[in-house]
Write a protein that holds these residues in place. Structure first.
Motif, PDB file in Angstrom:
ATOM      1  N   HIS A 299      28.851  41.314 -61.940  1.00 34.56           N
ATOM      2  CA  HIS A 299      27.733  40.569 -61.358  1.00 34.56           C
ATOM      3  C   HIS A 299      28.251  39.491 -60.405  1.00 34.56           C
ATOM      4  CE1 HIS A 299      25.079  42.674 -64.088  1.00 34.56           C
ATOM      5  NE2 HIS A 299      25.856  42.330 -65.095  1.00 34.56           N
ATOM      6  N   HIS A 300      28.718  39.937 -59.231  1.00 34.20           N
ATOM      7  CA  HIS A 300      29.231  38.992 -58.242  1.00 34.20           C
ATOM      8  C   HIS A 300      28.128  38.150 -57.611  1.00 34.20           C
ATOM      9  CE1 HIS A 300      33.343  40.534 -58.205  1.00 34.20           C
ATOM     10  NE2 HIS A 300      32.818  41.737 -58.349  1.00 34.20           N
ATOM     11  N   ASP A 301      26.887  38.619 -57.703  1.00 38.49           N
ATOM     12  CA  ASP A 301      25.785  37.887 -57.080  1.00 38.49           C
ATOM     13  C   ASP A 301      25.103  36.930 -58.051  1.00 38.49           C
ATOM     14  OD1 ASP A 301      24.753  39.860 -58.681  1.00 38.49           O
ATOM     15  OD2 ASP A 301      23.165  40.463 -57.287  1.00 38.49           O
ATOM     16  N   LEU A 302      25.729  36.654 -59.193  1.00 37.76           N
ATOM     17  CA  LEU A 302      25.146  35.731 -60.160  1.00 37.76           C
ATOM     18  C   LEU A 302      25.042  34.329 -59.559  1.00 37.76           C
ATOM     19  CD1 LEU A 302      24.208  35.502 -63.172  1.00 37.76           C
ATOM     20  CD2 LEU A 302      26.527  34.708 -63.667  1.00 37.76           C
ATOM     21  N   GLU A 303      23.877  33.689 -59.749  1.00 39.56           N
ATOM     22  CA  GLU A 303      23.649  32.350 -59.217  1.00 39.56           C
ATOM     23  C   GLU A 303      23.879  31.271 -60.267  1.00 39.56           C
ATOM     24  OE1 GLU A 303      22.457  30.852 -56.185  1.00 39.56           O
ATOM     25  OE2 GLU A 303      23.271  32.697 -55.344  1.00 39.56           O
ATOM     26  N   GLY A 304      23.361  31.460 -61.481  1.00 38.39           N
ATOM     27  CA  GLY A 304      23.519  30.420 -62.493  1.00 38.39           C
ATOM     28  C   GLY A 304      22.715  30.704 -63.744  1.00 38.39           C
ATOM     29  N   PHE A 305      22.552  29.634 -64.560  1.00 38.86           N
ATOM     30  CA  PHE A 305      21.874  29.754 -65.850  1.00 38.86           C
ATOM     31  C   PHE A 305      20.892  28.590 -66.020  1.00 38.86           C
ATOM     32  CE2 PHE A 305      26.136  31.505 -66.194  1.00 38.86           C
ATOM     33  CZ  PHE A 305      25.900  32.767 -66.717  1.00 38.86           C
ATOM     34  N   ARG A 306      19.846  28.843 -66.807  1.00 37.13           N
ATOM     35  CA  ARG A 306      18.897  27.801 -67.202  1.00 37.13           C
ATOM     36  C   ARG A 306      18.763  27.827 -68.719  1.00 37.13           C
ATOM     37  NH1 ARG A 306      15.920  30.558 -62.974  1.00 37.13           N
ATOM     38  NH2 ARG A 306      16.126  29.428 -60.984  1.00 37.13           N
ATOM     39  N   VAL A 307      18.711  26.640 -69.316  1.00 38.02           N
ATOM     40  CA  VAL A 307      18.598  26.517 -70.768  1.00 38.02           C
ATOM     41  C   VAL A 307      17.237  25.898 -71.097  1.00 38.02           C
ATOM     42  CG1 VAL A 307      19.590  25.535 -72.865  1.00 38.02           C
ATOM     43  CG2 VAL A 307      21.098  26.239 -70.981  1.00 38.02           C
ATOM     44  N   TYR A 308      16.525  26.539 -72.026  1.00 37.65           N
ATOM     45  CA  TYR A 308      15.208  26.069 -72.454  1.00 37.65           C
ATOM     46  C   TYR A 308      15.259  25.749 -73.954  1.00 37.65           C
ATOM     47  CZ  TYR A 308      13.964  28.479 -68.109  1.00 37.65           C
ATOM     48  OH  TYR A 308      13.912  28.905 -66.802  1.00 37.65           O
ATOM     49  N   ARG A 309      14.486  24.718 -74.370  1.00 35.62           N
ATOM     50  CA  ARG A 309      14.495  24.306 -75.783  1.00 35.62           C
ATOM     51  C   ARG A 309      13.102  23.885 -76.219  1.00 35.62           C
ATOM     52  NH1 ARG A 309      17.187  18.712 -77.644  1.00 35.62           N
ATOM     53  NH2 ARG A 309      15.132  18.038 -76.891  1.00 35.62           N
ATOM     54  N   HIS A 310      12.818  24.182 -77.513  1.00 38.24           N
ATOM     55  CA  HIS A 310      11.555  23.737 -78.106  1.00 38.24           C
ATOM     56  C   HIS A 310      11.750  23.638 -79.609  1.00 38.24           C
ATOM     57  CE1 HIS A 310       7.183  23.339 -78.676  1.00 38.24           C
ATOM     58  NE2 HIS A 310       7.119  23.127 -77.358  1.00 38.24           N
ATOM     59  N   THR A 311      10.870  22.894 -80.245  1.00 43.91           N
ATOM     60  CA  THR A 311      10.940  22.770 -81.708  1.00 43.91           C
ATOM     61  C   THR A 311      10.009  23.749 -82.409  1.00 43.91           C
ATOM     62  OG1 THR A 311       9.278  21.006 -81.609  1.00 43.91           O
ATOM     63  CG2 THR A 311      11.609  20.344 -81.610  1.00 43.91           C
ATOM     64  N   THR A 312       9.300  24.570 -81.619  1.00 47.34           N
ATOM     65  CA  THR A 312       8.381  25.556 -82.186  1.00 47.34           C
ATOM     66  C   THR A 312       8.861  26.955 -81.836  1.00 47.34           C
ATOM     67  OG1 THR A 312       6.513  24.029 -81.951  1.00 47.34           O
ATOM     68  CG2 THR A 312       5.991  26.362 -82.279  1.00 47.34           C
ATOM     69  N   GLN A 313       8.932  27.824 -82.818  1.00 45.88           N
ATOM     70  CA  GLN A 313       9.357  29.196 -82.582  1.00 45.88           C
ATOM     71  C   GLN A 313       8.315  29.949 -81.757  1.00 45.88           C
ATOM     72  OE1 GLN A 313      10.093  31.386 -86.171  1.00 45.88           O
ATOM     73  NE2 GLN A 313      11.229  33.008 -85.131  1.00 45.88           N
ATOM     74  N   GLY A 314       8.787  30.846 -80.872  1.00 43.03           N
ATOM     75  CA  GLY A 314       7.888  31.634 -80.046  1.00 43.03           C
ATOM     76  C   GLY A 314       7.404  30.898 -78.812  1.00 43.03           C
ATOM     77  N   PHE A 315       8.149  29.904 -78.340  1.00 41.81           N
ATOM     78  CA  PHE A 315       7.721  29.123 -77.179  1.00 41.81           C
ATOM     79  C   PHE A 315       7.945  29.900 -75.881  1.00 41.81           C
ATOM     80  CE2 PHE A 315      12.217  28.355 -77.187  1.00 41.81           C
ATOM     81  CZ  PHE A 315      12.561  28.057 -75.882  1.00 41.81           C
ATOM     82  N   THR A 316       7.324  29.428 -74.811  1.00 46.24           N
ATOM     83  CA  THR A 316       7.453  30.047 -73.492  1.00 46.24           C
ATOM     84  C   THR A 316       8.432  29.240 -72.643  1.00 46.24           C
ATOM     85  OG1 THR A 316       5.180  30.868 -73.565  1.00 46.24           O
ATOM     86  CG2 THR A 316       6.234  30.718 -71.395  1.00 46.24           C
ATOM     87  N   PRO A 317       9.486  29.877 -72.100  1.00 42.34           N
ATOM     88  CA  PRO A 317      10.420  29.142 -71.240  1.00 42.34           C
ATOM     89  C   PRO A 317       9.778  28.836 -69.885  1.00 42.34           C
ATOM     90  CG  PRO A 317      11.030  31.460 -71.357  1.00 42.34           C
ATOM     91  CD  PRO A 317       9.910  31.274 -72.320  1.00 42.34           C
ATOM     92  N   ASP A 318       9.673  27.558 -69.543  1.00 37.87           N
ATOM     93  CA  ASP A 318       9.103  27.142 -68.268  1.00 37.87           C
ATOM     94  C   ASP A 318       9.709  25.798 -67.885  1.00 37.87           C
ATOM     95  OD1 ASP A 318       7.822  25.309 -69.947  1.00 37.87           O
ATOM     96  OD2 ASP A 318       5.936  26.431 -69.960  1.00 37.87           O
ATOM     97  N   ASP A 319       9.188  25.194 -66.831  1.00 33.46           N
ATOM     98  CA  ASP A 319       9.739  23.918 -66.374  1.00 33.46           C
ATOM     99  C   ASP A 319       9.570  22.818 -67.410  1.00 33.46           C
ATOM    100  OD1 ASP A 319      10.557  25.041 -64.015  1.00 33.46           O
ATOM    101  OD2 ASP A 319       8.798  24.385 -62.863  1.00 33.46           O
TER     102      ASP A 319
END
Length: 479
Positions: A313-333
């Motif tokens: 994957h030479h075209d990889l740009e980066g990573f984002r990490v998401y966190r919540h205290t509730t299971q089943g959360f939606t990753p967003d801003d």
């Protein structure tokens, strides 16, 4: 066909012996006679028209010289007039005949060395009158050069189509002297002498009776590593068309270089002819999949680790990490806690509280707007274990145990200083199979478990890169 042609037109004139007797002594002797010394010959270029330099009232010879490279294929052709044609001799640097054209009007040969060859032309007369004669000198392109290496679509970057032109001696050209074509691929990964099957000083010295295509063997040729991909028969009784073969690549989006040789039939004196190399890339816009991911708890912190195959994957740009205290959360801003570059293979979350449960999702994304999300991480799934003990004073890669194995084996390695560590698994053809380690390691003794479930039996290689340290070893999966 690349070719350069020139034509010589030579005119003879009869002189009476009276007043020209000195000319007789300057006439060269028959090239087959011992101790023959031809006159000074003119160097031919591919644009010269050469006129007669030696005039005698009897049959004599004209000499010309031209430069050749060893193995170059040369033709002396279209010798006119056919009925009254002169006799053509090709002489070496000692002026000894090595080829002659007595019965044909088309003389073909490989240059036996690099240097100067001579053409000797025997003049002929008709009814005591000289006549004009001509012939051409031509370099013939005889090698099976690769024309193109193109992507095979929708195969996850695993294959390319290699196209090459036939050798001049291919059966479809009416010269049935080629037995088969050998397709080779350059192997672009680190290997040691113990992992090489053999070594050849040049492509011309390969003995095809002792090697087998597509068996995973790696050969060092001219200082580079190559594997014998396929043996393709020369096909007769068909129109003049190019050859093609679907060949495996090293991996997706990585340039792969190939070369083709034309191997002659037994009984012919032709050399093995090697064409020009060709390089191509198979690109299928693969998703930046994770090869592993894990979560670990520390005192007042939570550590996340992940791996993506950066060689693919030479075209990889980066990573984002998401966190919540509730299971089943939606990753967003709203739940994003980190935006990391492509070289980040982990994240330490120190903004945590004791007694609180946390759930994480990591996203990888590339410059083609592709992205992949991990499942929610709440438990450790790593298979890398740091073993306590004395800090080693040198880097070391040990042989796996057990070996042969089925399907799980362990690999031990020592890290002497804190550095970036990479451990990869390759199959016998040099293709990347799995990334086991790709992260910074502190000094210590480590072991990693490799599970080969789903892989076929065969010879595999594992390589370790740690700073300036490089090593690789061979192991066998036997099911």
């Amino acid at each position: 066909m690349r070719q350069i042609i020139f034509t010589l037109v030579i005119s003879g004139i009869i002189f009476l012996a009276t007043g020209r007797s000195g000319v007789y002594g300057n006439c060269p002797t028959d090239p087959y006679e011992p101790n023959n010394t031809p006159p000074e010959a003119s160097l031919l270029s591919y644009s010269d028209t050469v006129s007669n330099a030696w005039i005698c009232p009897i049959e004599d010879y004209d000499y010309y010289k031209f430069q050749v490279t060893e193995g170059e294929y040369v033709r002396v052709f279209e010798i006119f007039p056919v009925i009254l044609r002169p006799v053509i001799y090709i002489l070496n640097q000692n002026q000894s005949p090595i080829f002659n054209n007595i019965y044909t009007t088309d003389l073909k040969f490989f240059a036996p060395y690099s240097g100067t060859l001579y053409i000797s032309v025997t003049k002929r007369y008709w009814n005591n009158e000289p006549f004009e004669y001509s012939f051409g000198l031509q370099k013939v392109d005889v090698t099976p050069d690769i024309i193109s290496v193109t992507d095979v679509p929708n195969d996850q970057g695993l294959q390319v189509k290699v196209n090459w032109k036939p050798s001049y001696f291919d059966p479809q050209n009416g010269i049935n002297q080629t037995d088969f074509y050998a397709l080779w691929r350059e192997v672009d990964f680190f290997t040691t002498a113990e992992n090489l099957t053999g070594k050849f000083d040049s492509f011309e010295n390969i003995n095809y009776s002792r090697i087998i295509p597509d068996d995973g063997s790696i050969y060092e040729i001219n200082g580079s590593n190559w594997t014998f991909v396929a043996q393709i028969p020369a096909i007769s009784n068909r129109p003049f068309i190019n050859y093609s073969f679907i060949a495996p690549t090293l991996q997706d989006n990585v340039p792969t270089t190939f070369i083709v040789s034309a191997v002659p039939l037994q009984g012919y004196s032709l050399p093995v002819l090697w064409g020009l190399t060709g390089t191509g890339i198979s690109i299928d816009n693969l998703l930046p999949e994770f090869t592993s991911y894990s979560i670990q708890t520390h005192i007042n912190a939570i550590q996340l680790n992940w791996q993506v195959d950066m060689q693919i994957h030479h075209d990889l740009e980066g990573f984002r990490v998401y966190r919540h205290t509730t299971q089943g959360f939606t990753p967003d801003d709203q739940t994003k806690i980190a935006d990391l570059n492509k070289n980040s293979l982990g994240y330490l979350d120190e903004n945590v509280s004791a007694g609180t449960g946390y759930f994480y999702i990591v996203e990888s994304y590339d410059n083609s707007s592709n992205s992949v999300f991990t499942p929610e991480l709440s438990v450790s799934i790593t298979n890398i274990i740091l073993e306590p003990g004395i800090i080693p004073n040198e880097f070391k890669l040990s042989q796996n145990y057990p070996n042969p194995f089925n399907p799980v084996t362990k690999i031990n390695f020592d890290i002497a200083v804190k550095t970036m560590v990479e451990m990869n698994i390759y199959n016998g053809a040099g293709q990347l199979v799995k990334v086991l380690v790709n992260e910074i390691k502190t000094p210590g003794n480590y072991n990693v478990t490799f599970d080969a479930s789903g892989l076929p039996s065969g010879v595999y290689f594992y390589s370790l890169r740690a700073g300036d340290f490089r090593d690789s070893k061979r192991f066998i999966l036997l099911k």
